[in-house]
Design an enzyme around this catalytic site. Structure first.
Site, mmCIF file in Angstrom:
data_model
loop_
_atom_site.group_PDB
_atom_site.id
_atom_site.type_symbol
_atom_site.label_atom_id
_atom_site.label_comp_id
_atom_site.label_asym_id
_atom_site.label_seq_id
_atom_site.Cartn_x
_atom_site.Cartn_y
_atom_site.Cartn_z
ATOM 1 N N GLY A 130 0.802 -1.219 0.000
ATOM 2 C CA GLY A 130 0.000 0.000 0.000
ATOM 3 C C GLY A 130 0.830 1.262 0.000
ATOM 4 O O GLY A 130 0.567 2.194 0.761
ATOM 5 N N TYR A 158 -14.457 -3.225 9.560
ATOM 6 C CA TYR A 158 -13.129 -2.607 9.622
ATOM 7 C C TYR A 158 -12.509 -2.811 11.003
ATOM 8 O O TYR A 158 -11.345 -3.203 11.127
ATOM 9 C CB TYR A 158 -13.245 -1.111 9.311
ATOM 10 C CG TYR A 158 -11.924 -0.381 9.319
ATOM 11 C CD1 TYR A 158 -11.038 -0.500 8.255
ATOM 12 C CD2 TYR A 158 -11.563 0.441 10.384
ATOM 13 C CE1 TYR A 158 -9.822 0.173 8.245
ATOM 14 C CE2 TYR A 158 -10.357 1.116 10.391
ATOM 15 C CZ TYR A 158 -9.498 0.982 9.315
ATOM 16 O OH TYR A 158 -8.297 1.642 9.325
ATOM 17 N N GLY A 179 -1.148 7.921 0.623
ATOM 18 C CA GLY A 179 -1.332 7.975 2.070
ATOM 19 C C GLY A 179 -0.067 7.750 2.862
ATOM 20 O O GLY A 179 1.040 8.114 2.445
ATOM 21 N N ILE A 180 -0.225 7.114 4.036
ATOM 22 C CA ILE A 180 0.920 6.940 4.923
ATOM 23 C C ILE A 180 1.935 5.960 4.343
ATOM 24 O O ILE A 180 3.115 6.031 4.656
ATOM 25 C CB ILE A 180 0.496 6.515 6.344
ATOM 26 C CG1 ILE A 180 -0.175 5.139 6.350
ATOM 27 C CG2 ILE A 180 -0.406 7.551 6.982
ATOM 28 C CD1 ILE A 180 -0.476 4.636 7.754
ATOM 29 N N GLY A 181 1.490 5.045 3.481
ATOM 30 C CA GLY A 181 2.427 4.112 2.859
ATOM 31 C C GLY A 181 3.412 4.820 1.952
ATOM 32 O O GLY A 181 4.618 4.538 1.968
ATOM 33 N N SER A 186 -5.555 -0.041 14.107
ATOM 34 C CA SER A 186 -6.370 1.161 14.308
ATOM 35 C C SER A 186 -7.044 1.117 15.666
ATOM 36 O O SER A 186 -7.330 0.034 16.200
ATOM 37 C CB SER A 186 -7.440 1.258 13.215
ATOM 38 O OG SER A 186 -8.414 2.227 13.530
#
Length: 278
Positions: A10, A164, A14-16, A138
């Protein structure tokens, strides 16, 4: 001195993407596992241009597709002797119930099962590299309970945030199991909550919830801020004593009571092994 070899899922947004960029700045050899290879190549070029680090590689891997995961793992085994850092970052939330190519509920397939197969397939390389395995979880796990009896949501009304949260609980179970099972192999594992990050994971939200997400986005943190704990866990020295722990803002945090349930953790491991046929 040989470059640190880092594999990350990923990593095109984003954060990846931020994590790949920052670790490239530190001289890591980065293997980006991506679903969209043209996009992956564009990101690779960006990283090389910004960092001057040419040891950035793109490998196709749709983490929700078990065959794609097996092919990516086989390619890495051909190219590498060992892996020092594995960052299981890819993940999403799905507004409506979907099934993966293998017939699993998509949140479970992408956020847990594909990463389980990837990690286990790469284990010989991870052992040689005395690896750190970092699983992006998360705070959504806090109210979650395992759904082992209905993994495909056939008997339970599907709810996006519930699915999720359960998948993020499974990330913590996986982290704790890895720490326990492979501590004698020199492997450590960590789970983390990156914060509520403004990324494309929220793009599929529809209806009334879309307005609430719009309001929430006013308070969301940037991918750069969200990546800080991932980067900390990938680079900070002397974290071994915290293997199996859950982190928030670069510090050990409390996971849910259910996340400490060893029986549930072992059950997930056994189920996962059976489903991916290893």
């Amino acid at each position: 001195m040989a470059a640190i070899t880092t594999v990350i899922t990923g990593s095109t947004s984003g954060i990846g993407k931020v994590t790949a960029l920052e670790l490239a700045k530190k001289g890591h050899a980065i293997y980006m596992l991506v679903r969209n290879t043209p996009k992956g190549e564009r990101v690779r070029e960006e990283i090389v241009t910004q960092t001057g680090n040419k040891n950035i590689y793109v490998i196709r891997c749709d983490v929700s597709d078990l065959q794609s995961v097996r092919e990516a793992a086989a390619e890495l085994k051909e190219k590498l002797f060992g892996i020092n850092i594995l960052i299981n970052n890819a993940g999403s939330a799905f507004q409506e119930k979907q099934l993966s190519k293998d017939g699993f509920e998509m949140t479970f397939a992408l956020n847990h099962l594909g990463h389980f197969l990837l990690t286990m397939s790469l284990m010989p390389l991870l052992e040689r590299g005395q690896a750190r395995i970092i699983n992006v979880s998360s705070e959504g796990h806090q109210r979650a309970k395992p759904n082992f009896d209905d993994l495909k949501w056939e008997h339970t009304p599907y709810k996006v945030m519930k699915a999720y949260g359960i998948s993020k609980l499974y990330n913590i179970y996986f982290t704790k199991s890895l720490a326990e099972k492979y501590k004698d192999k020199g492997i450590v594992s960590y789970a983390l909550h990156p914060g509520v990050v403004n990324t494309n994971i929220w793009d599929g939200v529809k209806g009334v919830a879309r307005f609430f997400v719009w309001v929430l986005k006013l308070f969301m943190i940037t991918p750069e801020k969200g990546a800080e704990t991932v980067i900390y866990l990938a680079t900070h020295a002397k974290l071994e004593k915290n293997s199996g722990k859950y982190f928030i803002k670069c510090k050990v945090a409390k996971n849910s009571v259910i996340a400490d349930n060893a029986e549930a953790r072992n059950k997930l491991w056994a189920i996962s092994e059976k489903l991916v046929k290893i």
